[in-house]
Design an enzyme around this catalytic site. Sequence first.
Site, PDB file in Angstrom:
ATOM      1  N   ASN A  83       0.984  -1.205   0.064  1.00  0.00           N
ATOM      2  CA  ASN A  83       0.000  -0.007   0.029  1.00  0.00           C
ATOM      3  C   ASN A  83       0.889   1.055  -0.062  1.00  0.00           C
ATOM      4  O   ASN A  83       2.041   1.070  -0.117  1.00  0.00           O
ATOM      5  CB  ASN A  83      -1.298  -0.074   1.251  1.00  0.00           C
ATOM      6  N   HIS A 113      24.345   2.258  10.865  1.00  0.00           N
ATOM      7  CA  HIS A 113      25.434   3.095  11.019  1.00  0.00           C
ATOM      8  C   HIS A 113      26.269   2.777  12.105  1.00  0.00           C
ATOM      9  O   HIS A 113      25.569   2.239  13.035  1.00  0.00           O
ATOM     10  CB  HIS A 113      25.049   4.338  10.810  1.00  0.00           C
ATOM     11  N   ALA A 158       0.268  -3.759  13.488  1.00  0.00           N
ATOM     12  CA  ALA A 158       0.526  -2.219  13.117  1.00  0.00           C
ATOM     13  C   ALA A 158       1.439  -1.725  14.275  1.00  0.00           C
ATOM     14  O   ALA A 158       1.397  -2.189  15.337  1.00  0.00           O
ATOM     15  CB  ALA A 158      -0.778  -1.698  13.045  1.00  0.00           C
ATOM     16  N   LYS A 178       7.325  -8.814  19.771  1.00  0.00           N
ATOM     17  CA  LYS A 178       7.301  -9.865  20.120  1.00  0.00           C
ATOM     18  C   LYS A 178       6.100 -10.965  19.885  1.00  0.00           C
ATOM     19  O   LYS A 178       4.927 -10.273  19.552  1.00  0.00           O
ATOM     20  CB  LYS A 178       7.076  -9.869  21.767  1.00  0.00           C
ATOM     21  N   ARG A 181       1.074 -15.035  20.085  1.00  0.00           N
ATOM     22  CA  ARG A 181       0.443 -16.353  19.857  1.00  0.00           C
ATOM     23  C   ARG A 181       0.691 -17.184  18.658  1.00  0.00           C
ATOM     24  O   ARG A 181       1.383 -16.076  17.540  1.00  0.00           O
ATOM     25  CB  ARG A 181      -1.003 -16.003  20.019  1.00  0.00           C
TER      26      ARG A 181
END
Length: 196
Positions: A83, A113, A158, A178, A181
């Site tokens: 998108n 860097h 998100a 993380k 599930r």
Amino acid sequence: MTEKEKSKLGFLYNPYTKDLIEDRSKCKDLCFKFNSILPSDIDNQRIIINKLINDPNNTAIITAPFWCDYGYNITVGKNFYCNHNLIILDEANVNIGDNVFIAPHCCITTAGHPIDAQQRSTGIEIALPVTIGNDVWIGANVTILPNVTIGNNVVIGAGSVVNKDIPSGVVAVGNSCKIIRNITEKDKEKYKFYKV
């Protein structure tokens, strides 16, 4: 060894050599052209996509604007979709599998860097690859950092910052991202189908 060869091998390198500057300029010009094409002009979009990235199946759908640094380091599988506002800093290889969907405002970066300020001030950088497996959905505003591999059948929530590998078959969210599930058969029941 050239600076480009150093970057491919994961060594610190100088990105300001003439050849690398020219490669980035050529890529940015292509991105600019792509981003200037009318959204309804699919044929001309396809011409630029094929000049910009490796899309061997000729099925990628990229919604403008899209930006990358080199383009030639990006390979996408079948049915790739992204998108608006995807940025890929492809100083190293970015390999994306089949059926990968990327929501708006995401960044995939292979560039890093030095932590040491004196080294960093010289302009040198490091390039480490990113690999995304098959059947992956990346939510809006996700950042994927260098040297990360995301497995198959993964959902990245998100706003996540992915700074370490994510195994197959999981939902992962957060900063740092993380696993929350596993993906299960019950997920097929999350959304309703219209039945006649």
